[in-house]
Design an enzyme around this catalytic site. Structure first.
Site, PDB file in Angstrom:
ATOM      1  N   LYS A 105       0.851  -1.318  -0.031  1.00 48.68           N
ATOM      2  CA  LYS A 105       0.053  -0.009  -0.155  1.00 48.68           C
ATOM      3  C   LYS A 105       0.847   1.574  -0.069  1.00 48.68           C
ATOM      4  O   LYS A 105       0.444   2.188  -0.636  1.00 48.68           O
ATOM      5  CB  LYS A 105      -0.977  -0.024   1.023  1.00 48.68           C
ATOM      6  CG  LYS A 105      -0.341  -0.261   2.407  1.00 48.68           C
ATOM      7  CD  LYS A 105      -0.590  -1.284   3.003  1.00 48.68           C
ATOM      8  CE  LYS A 105       0.432  -1.718   4.323  1.00 48.68           C
ATOM      9  NZ  LYS A 105      -0.152  -2.215   5.747  1.00 48.68           N
ATOM     10  N   VAL A 132      -5.291  -2.956   0.330  1.00 52.63           N
ATOM     11  CA  VAL A 132      -6.486  -2.466   1.250  1.00 52.63           C
ATOM     12  C   VAL A 132      -7.469  -3.189   1.847  1.00 52.63           C
ATOM     13  O   VAL A 132      -8.157  -4.104   1.091  1.00 52.63           O
ATOM     14  CB  VAL A 132      -7.101  -1.390   0.454  1.00 52.63           C
ATOM     15  CG1 VAL A 132      -8.122  -0.648   1.286  1.00 52.63           C
ATOM     16  CG2 VAL A 132      -6.429  -0.452  -0.327  1.00 52.63           C
ATOM     17  N   LYS A 205      -4.073   3.816   2.298  1.00 50.69           N
ATOM     18  CA  LYS A 205      -5.188   2.969   1.552  1.00 50.69           C
ATOM     19  C   LYS A 205      -6.144   3.804   0.987  1.00 50.69           C
ATOM     20  O   LYS A 205      -6.857   3.500  -0.083  1.00 50.69           O
ATOM     21  CB  LYS A 205      -5.690   2.259   2.734  1.00 50.69           C
ATOM     22  CG  LYS A 205      -4.684   1.134   3.077  1.00 50.69           C
ATOM     23  CD  LYS A 205      -5.120   0.486   4.430  1.00 50.69           C
ATOM     24  CE  LYS A 205      -3.929  -0.476   4.851  1.00 50.69           C
ATOM     25  NZ  LYS A 205      -3.952  -1.091   6.256  1.00 50.69           N
TER      26      LYS A 205
HETATM   27  N1  HSE Z   1      -0.519  -2.031   9.710  1.00 47.87           N
HETATM   28  C1  HSE Z   1      -1.778  -2.647   9.172  1.00 47.87           C
HETATM   29  C2  HSE Z   1      -2.901  -2.567   9.978  1.00 47.87           C
HETATM   30  C3  HSE Z   1      -1.556  -3.933   8.261  1.00 47.87           C
HETATM   31  O1  HSE Z   1      -2.579  -2.543  11.107  1.00 47.87           O
HETATM   32  O2  HSE Z   1      -3.897  -2.557   9.654  1.00 47.87           O
HETATM   33  C4  HSE Z   1      -2.515  -3.951   7.213  1.00 47.87           C
HETATM   34  O3  HSE Z   1      -2.260  -3.033   6.317  1.00 47.87           O
END
Ligand code: HSE
Length: 436
Positions: A105, A132, A205
């Protein structure tokens, strides 16, 4: 039986999940696709670590270039992450005529326009469902299922780490730090957790979703971003008393010749479905002019949910290859010549509802002074509450507003903040509610 060869670059958490699905569900996938999806290589700098799966002899390699240069490889799956070498490898894969799947992303938000253009010029598929919302097919939904709709809005909880932290604070009274530590232990926080808690991961995202929904170039730099690190227990508790939960939302709204693109902590009413999306789950509510509202809900992070989305992209590309229809669905959902630079509305121009909390002296005239300033700035107050205990001689005063212009609210708060009857900086949290 035909064979489609896959080269995996990066065999960390998600890469291992992809390998696991391709190996363990090989027969099931073959039955659905009508071809064998063969994991020819899984490249990583560490090929010694036990990943809990049995790779065939010669599959694990530390030579990514060998994978990229192998003429037998049809699909490169980039699971390295970050915006450095991952970008170079994807561009090389495209130059070598290979189809590409990525979950990256941050890379898409920064260089997606370039990558998509390169893939279109070379007539290869470029798919990124896992970038996403993990397992939720939000990209397929925007690219395919809602292709006949004018998208009106998208409101999403797109970061599992923030949702986990806010849920733990709200439901268990846990501290921010303890909840973040737990999220890191569960493995869904970014290596640099400020990407999560300061809202950047959510913005990456949203930049991707806005492009797909509205036919605009991926635009990260104009998204308004506020994270959750300044959200207090007091505001979470007060929100609950007013019938709201605080969530970190990604908001992308169609405003005709502009779009709203913002990421910030937001109060949403208990009866909004998004209010009940808790722990590390993600959800996105999309509103289309024909479909109406639809909600996607599921795990937005983690080894297997993310790998599930990656494999769905691999299967799509394999099917395209088998039917000779590469490029059937444009990577950004719109024909390249239809993609425009649609301006993002400055946050100061949005209209929404606000929760404002002041710490003020508890004496006659204080409220009239504050409400006078709000009135002069065309902010209509819906309700006023004096809640909680006195701290250092000051009491918390909460005001909920009717719809107001952000620029007016900020101006009023700046005028109020310098009054000597008011302590600290006022707290401002936007409310996403039905129009009254
Ligand atoms: N660090 C991201 C989250 C991982 O906590 O959603 C998924 O993109």
């Amino acid at each position: 039986m035909k064979e489609i060869s896959i080269g995996l670059l990066g065999c960390g958490t998600v890469g291992t999940g992809v390998a696991k699905i391709l190996i363990e569900n090989k027969e099931l996938i073959r039955s659905r696709v009508g071809a064998v999806l063969k994991l020819k290589y899984a490249a990583d700098i560490d090929i010694k670590r036990d990943r809990g799966i049995r790779f065939d002899e010669g599959v694990l390699t530390d030579d990514a270039e060998k994978v990229l240069d192998d003429p037998e490889i049809d699909i490169i799956v980039e699971m390295i992450g970050g915006v450095g070498i991952a970008k170079d490898f994807i561009l090389k894969a495209i130059r070598n005529g290979k189809h590409v799947v990525s979950a990256n992303k941050a890379l898409l938000a920064a260089y997606g326009n370039t990558l998509v253009k390169a893939a279109a010029e070379k007539r290869v598929d470029f798919a990124y469902e896992a970038s996403v919302g993990g397992c939720m097919p939000i990209i397929k939904t925007l690219r395919e299922s809602l292709a006949g709709n004018r998208i009106i809005s998208m409101i999403g909880i797109l970061n599992g780490t923030c949702n986990y932290i806010l849920s733990k604070i709200t439901d268990e009274g846990m501290s921010f730090e303890a909840a973040l530590t737990q999220a890191q232990a569960c493995g869904f926080a970014e290596a640099d957790p400020t990407l999560d808690v300061e809202g950047f991961d959510t913005a990456h995202k949203l930049a991707i979703l806005n492009a797909l929904a509205y036919g605009m170039e991926i635009n990260l730099k104009d998204i308004y971003i506020e994270g959750i690190s300044e959200i207090t227990h007091m505001d979470i508790e007060l929100a609950g008393q007013f019938g709201y939960r605080i969530k970190l939302l990604a908001i992308g709204k169609n405003r005709g010749d502009r779009v709203e693109a913002r990421v910030h902590p937001t109060m949403i009413p208990f009866d909004n479905l998004l209010s009940n999306v808790n722990a590390n789950l993600n959800a996105v509510m999309v509103s289309g002019d024909a479909a109406g509202d639809m909600l996607l809900y599921g795990y937005g992070a983690g080894m297997m949910p993310t790998a599930s989305a990656v494999v769905s992209d691999i299967v799509d590309i394999a099917r395209n290859l088998l039917s000779g229809t590469t490029g059937r669905i444009p990577a950004l959902a719109w024909q390249p010549e239809a993609i425009r630079k649609i301006p993002v509305m400055p946050v100061d121009e949005i209209f929404t509802y606000y929760y404002i909390r002041f710490s003020a002296e508890d004496r006659p005239g204080v409220l009239s002074k504050i409400s006078g300033i709000l009135g002069e700035n065309e902010i209509s107050i819906k309700s006023v509450h004096q809640k909680g205990r006195k701290i250092g001689g000051l009491v918390p005063i909460v005001m909920l507003t009717h719809r107001a212009k952000e620029a007016n609210v900020k101006k009023a708060l700046a005028e109020i903040a310098v009054l000597d009857i008011v302590g600290n900086k006022p707290v401002l949290i936007r409310i996403e509610d039905e129009d009254e």
